[in-house]
Design a protein around this motif. Structure first.
Motif, PDB file in Angstrom:
ATOM      1  N   LEU A  72      16.873 -52.462  18.936  1.00 11.17           N
ATOM      2  CA  LEU A  72      17.840 -51.292  19.038  1.00 11.17           C
ATOM      3  C   LEU A  72      19.073 -51.733  18.797  1.00 11.17           C
ATOM      4  N   VAL A  73      19.707 -51.027  17.768  1.00 15.83           N
ATOM      5  CA  VAL A  73      20.843 -51.621  17.276  1.00 15.83           C
ATOM      6  C   VAL A  73      22.075 -50.697  17.747  1.00 15.83           C
ATOM      7  N   ASN A  74      23.263 -51.329  17.871  1.00 14.30           N
ATOM      8  CA  ASN A  74      24.720 -50.708  18.089  1.00 14.30           C
ATOM      9  C   ASN A  74      25.505 -51.082  17.115  1.00 14.30           C
ATOM     10  N   VAL A  75      26.035 -50.152  16.381  1.00 14.29           N
ATOM     11  CA  VAL A  75      27.038 -50.308  15.045  1.00 14.29           C
ATOM     12  C   VAL A  75      28.353 -49.873  15.505  1.00 14.29           C
ATOM     13  N   VAL A  76      29.305 -50.978  15.617  1.00 11.73           N
ATOM     14  CA  VAL A  76      30.794 -50.692  16.204  1.00 11.73           C
ATOM     15  C   VAL A  76      31.466 -49.738  15.431  1.00 11.73           C
ATOM     16  N   ASP A  77      31.818 -48.610  16.105  1.00 15.31           N
ATOM     17  CA  ASP A  77      32.536 -47.553  15.423  1.00 15.31           C
ATOM     18  C   ASP A  77      31.740 -46.594  14.501  1.00 15.31           C
ATOM     19  N   ARG A  78      30.505 -46.460  14.573  1.00 14.32           N
ATOM     20  CA  ARG A  78      29.674 -45.953  13.468  1.00 14.32           C
ATOM     21  C   ARG A  78      28.461 -45.296  14.562  1.00 14.32           C
ATOM     22  N   PRO A  79      28.880 -44.354  15.254  1.00 20.98           N
ATOM     23  CA  PRO A  79      27.714 -43.876  16.179  1.00 20.98           C
ATOM     24  C   PRO A  79      26.473 -43.158  15.599  1.00 20.98           C
ATOM     25  N   ASP A  80      26.772 -42.560  14.233  1.00 22.52           N
ATOM     26  CA  ASP A  80      25.479 -42.205  13.525  1.00 22.52           C
ATOM     27  C   ASP A  80      24.511 -43.265  13.100  1.00 22.52           C
ATOM     28  N   LEU A  81      25.015 -44.476  13.250  1.00 21.96           N
ATOM     29  CA  LEU A  81      24.017 -45.576  12.854  1.00 21.96           C
ATOM     30  C   LEU A  81      23.571 -46.402  14.183  1.00 21.96           C
ATOM     31  N   CYS A  82      23.902 -45.839  15.295  1.00 26.30           N
ATOM     32  CA  CYS A  82      23.780 -46.411  16.620  1.00 26.30           C
ATOM     33  C   CYS A  82      22.233 -45.948  17.204  1.00 26.30           C
ATOM     34  N   ASP A  83      21.617 -46.934  17.580  1.00 22.84           N
ATOM     35  CA  ASP A  83      20.466 -46.385  18.737  1.00 22.84           C
ATOM     36  C   ASP A  83      20.896 -46.195  20.222  1.00 22.84           C
ATOM     37  N   PHE A  84      21.958 -46.917  20.433  1.00 23.21           N
ATOM     38  CA  PHE A  84      22.766 -46.855  21.907  1.00 23.21           C
ATOM     39  C   PHE A  84      24.027 -47.000  21.704  1.00 23.21           C
ATOM     40  N   THR A  85      24.923 -46.751  22.674  1.00 22.92           N
ATOM     41  CA  THR A  85      26.243 -46.929  22.667  1.00 22.92           C
ATOM     42  C   THR A  85      26.723 -47.639  23.812  1.00 22.92           C
ATOM     43  N   THR A  86      27.834 -48.399  23.680  1.00 16.74           N
ATOM     44  CA  THR A  86      28.209 -49.021  25.099  1.00 16.74           C
ATOM     45  C   THR A  86      29.281 -48.437  25.770  1.00 16.74           C
ATOM     46  N   PRO A  87      29.321 -48.344  27.060  1.00 23.73           N
ATOM     47  CA  PRO A  87      30.151 -47.095  27.557  1.00 23.73           C
ATOM     48  C   PRO A  87      31.290 -48.057  28.318  1.00 23.73           C
ATOM     49  N   ALA A  88      32.236 -47.374  28.882  1.00 26.58           N
ATOM     50  CA  ALA A  88      33.359 -47.946  29.367  1.00 26.58           C
ATOM     51  C   ALA A  88      32.873 -48.334  30.885  1.00 26.58           C
ATOM     52  N   ILE A  89      33.163 -49.579  31.375  1.00 26.93           N
ATOM     53  CA  ILE A  89      32.729 -49.953  32.394  1.00 26.93           C
ATOM     54  C   ILE A  89      33.576 -50.282  33.682  1.00 26.93           C
ATOM     55  N   VAL A  90      33.488 -49.679  34.874  1.00 29.37           N
ATOM     56  CA  VAL A  90      34.072 -50.292  36.053  1.00 29.37           C
ATOM     57  C   VAL A  90      33.203 -51.185  36.659  1.00 29.37           C
ATOM     58  N   ASP A  91      33.543 -52.226  37.132  1.00 31.66           N
ATOM     59  CA  ASP A  91      32.684 -53.520  37.601  1.00 31.66           C
ATOM     60  C   ASP A  91      33.306 -53.838  38.836  1.00 31.66           C
ATOM     61  N   ARG A  92      32.354 -53.462  39.694  1.00 30.83           N
ATOM     62  CA  ARG A  92      32.473 -53.713  41.339  1.00 30.83           C
ATOM     63  C   ARG A  92      31.149 -54.398  41.734  1.00 30.83           C
ATOM     64  N   ALA A  93      30.816 -55.468  41.049  1.00 26.70           N
ATOM     65  CA  ALA A  93      29.243 -55.862  41.218  1.00 26.70           C
ATOM     66  C   ALA A  93      29.085 -56.384  42.740  1.00 26.70           C
ATOM     67  N   PRO A  94      27.915 -55.801  42.939  1.00 27.58           N
ATOM     68  CA  PRO A  94      26.715 -55.223  42.043  1.00 27.58           C
ATOM     69  C   PRO A  94      26.847 -53.660  41.795  1.00 27.58           C
ATOM     70  N   ALA A 111      40.078 -43.544  29.451  1.00 27.75           N
ATOM     71  CA  ALA A 111      41.073 -42.897  30.352  1.00 27.75           C
ATOM     72  C   ALA A 111      40.082 -42.357  31.726  1.00 27.75           C
ATOM     73  N   ILE A 112      38.830 -42.074  31.464  1.00 28.03           N
ATOM     74  CA  ILE A 112      38.035 -41.748  32.881  1.00 28.03           C
ATOM     75  C   ILE A 112      37.975 -42.840  33.595  1.00 28.03           C
ATOM     76  N   ARG A 113      37.514 -44.006  32.746  1.00 29.17           N
ATOM     77  CA  ARG A 113      37.266 -45.482  33.636  1.00 29.17           C
ATOM     78  C   ARG A 113      38.710 -45.648  34.207  1.00 29.17           C
ATOM     79  N   GLN A 114      39.890 -45.577  33.852  1.00 29.09           N
ATOM     80  CA  GLN A 114      40.927 -45.991  34.565  1.00 29.09           C
ATOM     81  C   GLN A 114      41.212 -45.265  35.819  1.00 29.09           C
TER      82      GLN A 114
END
Length: 262
Positions: A72-94, A111-114
Protein backbone atom coordinates in the motif's frame (compact mmCIF):
# COMPACT_ATOMS: atom_id res chain seq x y z
CA UNK A 1 -17.10 8.17 4.75
CA UNK A 2 -14.62 8.16 1.87
CA UNK A 3 -11.80 6.32 3.65
CA UNK A 4 -11.54 3.66 6.35
CA UNK A 5 -9.59 5.07 9.32
CA UNK A 6 -7.26 2.50 10.89
CA UNK A 7 -4.37 2.58 13.36
CA UNK A 8 -1.49 0.45 12.09
CA UNK A 9 1.04 -1.12 14.42
CA UNK A 10 4.44 -0.47 12.82
CA UNK A 11 6.64 -1.55 15.73
CA UNK A 12 9.53 -3.50 14.26
CA UNK A 13 7.96 -3.59 10.79
CA UNK A 14 9.67 -2.62 7.55
CA UNK A 15 8.48 0.55 5.77
CA UNK A 16 9.75 1.69 2.39
CA UNK A 17 10.54 5.41 2.07
CA UNK A 18 11.53 6.61 -1.40
CA UNK A 19 12.89 10.14 -1.76
CA UNK A 20 14.90 12.81 -0.02
CA UNK A 21 14.30 16.31 1.29
CA UNK A 22 11.91 17.99 3.70
CA UNK A 23 8.83 15.90 2.81
CA UNK A 24 10.75 12.64 3.09
CA UNK A 25 12.27 13.75 6.40
CA UNK A 26 8.77 14.46 7.78
CA UNK A 27 7.59 10.98 6.80
CA UNK A 28 10.73 9.46 8.31
CA UNK A 29 10.01 11.14 11.64
CA UNK A 30 6.45 9.85 11.56
CA UNK A 31 7.54 6.28 10.79
CA UNK A 32 10.24 6.37 13.47
CA UNK A 33 7.81 7.68 16.11
CA UNK A 34 5.55 4.73 15.33
CA UNK A 35 8.44 2.25 15.72
CA UNK A 36 8.87 1.37 12.05
CA UNK A 37 12.11 0.34 10.34
CA UNK A 38 12.87 2.44 7.23
CA UNK A 39 14.38 1.07 4.03
CA UNK A 40 14.95 3.03 0.76
CA UNK A 41 13.61 0.34 -1.59
CA UNK A 42 11.43 -2.75 -1.54
CA UNK A 43 12.55 -5.73 0.47
CA UNK A 44 10.78 -8.82 1.70
CA UNK A 45 8.45 -8.16 4.61
CA UNK A 46 7.56 -4.59 3.67
CA UNK A 47 3.82 -3.92 3.48
CA UNK A 48 3.50 -0.13 3.14
CA UNK A 49 5.54 2.56 1.39
CA UNK A 50 5.88 6.32 1.20
CA UNK A 51 7.03 8.10 -1.95
CA UNK A 52 8.34 11.67 -1.63
CA UNK A 53 9.58 12.63 -5.08
CA UNK A 54 9.14 16.04 -6.71
CA UNK A 55 8.95 14.76 -10.28
CA UNK A 56 5.41 13.59 -11.04
CA UNK A 57 6.46 10.89 -13.52
CA UNK A 58 9.09 9.51 -11.16
CA UNK A 59 6.62 9.51 -8.29
CA UNK A 60 4.03 7.64 -10.35
CA UNK A 61 6.56 5.07 -11.55
CA UNK A 62 7.86 4.45 -8.03
CA UNK A 63 4.33 4.07 -6.67
CA UNK A 64 3.28 1.66 -9.42
CA UNK A 65 6.41 -0.45 -8.92
CA UNK A 66 5.83 -0.75 -5.18
CA UNK A 67 2.12 -1.39 -5.63
CA UNK A 68 2.92 -4.19 -8.07
CA UNK A 69 4.76 -5.91 -5.21
CA UNK A 70 1.61 -5.77 -3.09
CA UNK A 71 2.44 -2.71 -0.97
CA UNK A 72 0.00 0.00 0.00
CA UNK A 73 1.51 3.31 -1.10
CA UNK A 74 1.28 6.92 0.02
CA UNK A 75 2.60 9.52 -2.46
CA UNK A 76 3.26 12.88 -0.83
CA UNK A 77 1.00 15.69 -2.14
CA UNK A 78 -0.55 13.44 -4.81
CA UNK A 79 -3.76 11.99 -3.33
CA UNK A 80 -4.80 10.54 -6.70
CA UNK A 81 -1.80 8.19 -6.47
CA UNK A 82 -2.38 7.20 -2.84
CA UNK A 83 -3.76 3.97 -1.44
CA UNK A 84 -3.85 5.69 1.96
CA UNK A 85 -3.26 9.15 3.38
CA UNK A 86 -1.64 10.20 6.64
CA UNK A 87 -3.76 12.32 8.99
CA UNK A 88 -2.95 15.22 11.26
CA UNK A 89 -2.25 13.65 14.66
CA UNK A 90 -3.03 14.60 18.24
CA UNK A 91 -0.71 12.46 20.35
CA UNK A 92 -1.69 11.74 23.95
CA UNK A 93 -0.25 8.23 23.97
CA UNK A 94 -1.82 5.77 24.29
CA UNK A 95 -4.67 8.03 23.07
CA UNK A 96 -4.18 9.01 19.44
CA UNK A 97 -6.59 11.23 17.52
CA UNK A 98 -6.29 11.38 13.74
CA UNK A 99 -7.86 14.04 11.54
CA UNK A 100 -8.01 13.27 7.85
CA UNK A 101 -9.47 15.01 4.82
CA UNK A 102 -8.66 12.31 2.26
CA UNK A 103 -5.93 14.53 0.89
CA UNK A 104 -8.34 17.39 0.19
CA UNK A 105 -6.68 19.90 2.52
CA UNK A 106 -3.75 19.29 4.83
CA UNK A 107 -4.18 22.85 6.09
CA UNK A 108 -7.73 22.17 7.25
CA UNK A 109 -6.64 18.99 9.03
CA UNK A 110 -3.87 20.95 10.75
CA UNK A 111 -6.27 23.69 11.87
CA UNK A 112 -8.66 21.14 13.36
CA UNK A 113 -5.77 19.37 15.09
CA UNK A 114 -4.67 22.63 16.70
CA UNK A 115 -8.18 23.23 18.06
CA UNK A 116 -8.35 19.72 19.52
CA UNK A 117 -4.83 20.04 20.98
CA UNK A 118 -5.99 23.08 22.94
CA UNK A 119 -9.00 21.20 24.33
CA UNK A 120 -7.35 18.02 25.55
CA UNK A 121 -5.36 17.91 28.79
CA UNK A 122 -1.77 16.72 28.62
CA UNK A 123 -2.51 13.76 30.95
CA UNK A 124 -5.33 12.30 28.87
CA UNK A 125 -3.04 9.39 28.01
CA UNK A 126 -2.43 8.79 31.71
CA UNK A 127 -6.19 8.44 32.21
CA UNK A 128 -6.33 5.82 29.45
CA UNK A 129 -3.44 3.92 31.07
CA UNK A 130 -5.10 4.07 34.48
CA UNK A 131 -8.36 2.70 33.07
CA UNK A 132 -6.46 -0.10 31.36
CA UNK A 133 -4.70 -0.99 34.61
CA UNK A 134 -8.07 -1.04 36.40
CA UNK A 135 -9.78 -3.44 33.98
CA UNK A 136 -9.63 -6.33 36.40
CA UNK A 137 -11.04 -4.26 39.25
CA UNK A 138 -13.83 -2.96 37.03
CA UNK A 139 -14.79 -6.48 35.94
CA UNK A 140 -14.91 -7.53 39.58
CA UNK A 141 -17.03 -4.51 40.51
CA UNK A 142 -19.40 -4.86 37.53
CA UNK A 143 -19.33 -8.48 36.27
CA UNK A 144 -22.04 -7.76 33.71
CA UNK A 145 -20.52 -6.15 30.61
CA UNK A 146 -23.50 -3.88 29.98
CA UNK A 147 -23.54 -2.66 33.58
CA UNK A 148 -19.80 -2.08 33.46
CA UNK A 149 -20.08 -0.05 30.26
CA UNK A 150 -22.88 2.09 31.69
CA UNK A 151 -20.83 2.82 34.81
CA UNK A 152 -17.81 3.80 32.73
CA UNK A 153 -19.93 5.95 30.42
CA UNK A 154 -21.39 7.77 33.42
CA UNK A 155 -17.94 8.37 34.91
CA UNK A 156 -16.54 9.68 31.61
CA UNK A 157 -19.53 11.91 30.86
CA UNK A 158 -19.18 15.71 31.14
CA UNK A 159 -18.95 16.50 34.84
CA UNK A 160 -18.52 12.81 35.70
CA UNK A 161 -16.00 11.41 38.15
CA UNK A 162 -13.53 10.74 35.31
CA UNK A 163 -14.46 13.53 32.88
CA UNK A 164 -11.59 13.36 30.33
CA UNK A 165 -11.56 17.16 30.05
CA UNK A 166 -11.56 17.69 33.81
CA UNK A 167 -8.57 18.24 36.07
CA UNK A 168 -7.12 15.23 37.83
CA UNK A 169 -9.17 12.55 36.08
CA UNK A 170 -6.09 10.33 35.69
CA UNK A 171 -5.63 10.30 39.47
CA UNK A 172 -9.31 9.69 40.27
CA UNK A 173 -9.75 6.15 38.94
CA UNK A 174 -8.93 4.39 42.21
CA UNK A 175 -11.26 6.66 44.19
CA UNK A 176 -14.02 6.19 41.62
CA UNK A 177 -13.82 2.42 41.99
CA UNK A 178 -13.68 2.65 45.78
CA UNK A 179 -16.82 4.79 45.71
CA UNK A 180 -18.78 1.82 44.36
CA UNK A 181 -20.55 3.98 41.82
CA UNK A 182 -23.00 2.15 39.60
CA UNK A 183 -24.40 3.07 36.23
CA UNK A 184 -27.94 4.38 35.78
CA UNK A 185 -30.70 1.76 35.82
CA UNK A 186 -32.64 3.22 32.90
CA UNK A 187 -33.25 6.61 31.32
CA UNK A 188 -35.22 7.74 28.29
CA UNK A 189 -34.44 10.82 26.23
CA UNK A 190 -36.63 12.04 23.36
CA UNK A 191 -35.53 13.93 20.27
CA UNK A 192 -37.75 15.33 17.55
CA UNK A 193 -35.48 15.74 14.55
CA UNK A 194 -35.52 19.05 12.70
CA UNK A 195 -34.86 17.38 9.36
CA UNK A 196 -33.44 14.27 7.72
CA UNK A 197 -30.03 15.96 7.37
CA UNK A 198 -27.52 14.82 10.04
CA UNK A 199 -25.83 18.23 9.78
CA UNK A 200 -28.94 19.70 11.40
CA UNK A 201 -28.50 17.66 14.58
CA UNK A 202 -28.13 19.77 17.70
CA UNK A 203 -25.11 19.25 19.92
CA UNK A 204 -27.40 17.59 22.48
CA UNK A 205 -28.84 15.20 19.89
CA UNK A 206 -25.39 14.28 18.56
CA UNK A 207 -24.13 13.65 22.09
CA UNK A 208 -27.10 11.46 23.02
CA UNK A 209 -26.78 9.44 19.82
CA UNK A 210 -23.16 8.76 20.74
CA UNK A 211 -24.11 7.62 24.25
CA UNK A 212 -27.37 5.68 23.85
CA UNK A 213 -27.53 1.93 24.52
CA UNK A 214 -30.84 1.57 22.65
CA UNK A 215 -32.27 3.74 19.87
CA UNK A 216 -36.02 3.48 19.36
CA UNK A 217 -37.06 5.30 16.21
CA UNK A 218 -39.89 5.82 13.79
CA UNK A 219 -39.53 4.17 10.39
CA UNK A 220 -39.21 7.61 8.78
CA UNK A 221 -35.91 8.34 10.52
CA UNK A 222 -33.28 8.08 7.74
CA UNK A 223 -30.16 5.88 7.90
CA UNK A 224 -27.94 8.97 7.72
CA UNK A 225 -29.22 9.98 11.17
CA UNK A 226 -28.98 6.47 12.61
CA UNK A 227 -25.39 6.23 11.41
CA UNK A 228 -24.51 8.85 14.03
CA UNK A 229 -25.50 6.45 16.82
CA UNK A 230 -23.00 4.15 18.50
CA UNK A 231 -22.21 1.15 16.31
CA UNK A 232 -23.18 -1.25 19.12
CA UNK A 233 -26.39 0.55 20.07
CA UNK A 234 -29.47 -1.64 19.55
CA UNK A 235 -31.91 -0.20 16.99
CA UNK A 236 -35.69 -0.67 17.33
CA UNK A 237 -38.15 0.44 14.63
CA UNK A 238 -41.37 1.31 16.51
CA UNK A 239 -44.26 3.76 16.40
CA UNK A 240 -43.91 5.15 19.93
CA UNK A 241 -41.38 5.42 22.77
CA UNK A 242 -40.98 2.28 24.91
CA UNK A 243 -43.26 1.98 27.93
CA UNK A 244 -40.79 -0.28 29.75
CA UNK A 245 -37.32 0.83 28.57
CA UNK A 246 -34.32 -1.50 28.84
CA UNK A 247 -31.47 -0.69 31.25
CA UNK A 248 -29.14 2.15 30.34
CA UNK A 249 -29.81 5.15 28.11
CA UNK A 250 -32.69 4.76 25.68
CA UNK A 251 -33.18 7.32 22.92
CA UNK A 252 -36.48 7.93 21.15
CA UNK A 253 -36.14 9.57 17.72
CA UNK A 254 -39.10 10.98 15.85
CA UNK A 255 -39.52 12.91 12.64
CA UNK A 256 -41.86 15.90 12.44
CA UNK A 257 -44.91 15.57 10.21
CA UNK A 258 -44.76 17.97 7.28
CA UNK A 259 -47.82 20.19 6.56
CA UNK A 260 -48.65 18.06 3.51
CA UNK A 261 -48.65 14.94 5.72
CA UNK A 262 -45.43 13.48 4.36
Amino acid sequence: MHQLPVFLNLTGRTVVLVGEGEAADAKARLITRAGGRIVPAWEAGATIAFVALDDAAEARAAAEGLRARGLLVNVVDRPDLCDFTTPAIVDRAPVTIAIGTGGASAGLAKAIRQRIEALLPARLGALASALHAARGAMKARWPDAAGRRRAIDAALAPGGALDPLGDGAADAVEGWLAGAMSGPSSRVESIVLASSDPDDLTLRAARLLGEADHVFHAAAVPPAILDRARADAVRHVVDAPPVDPPPGLTLWLDMPIAPDGR
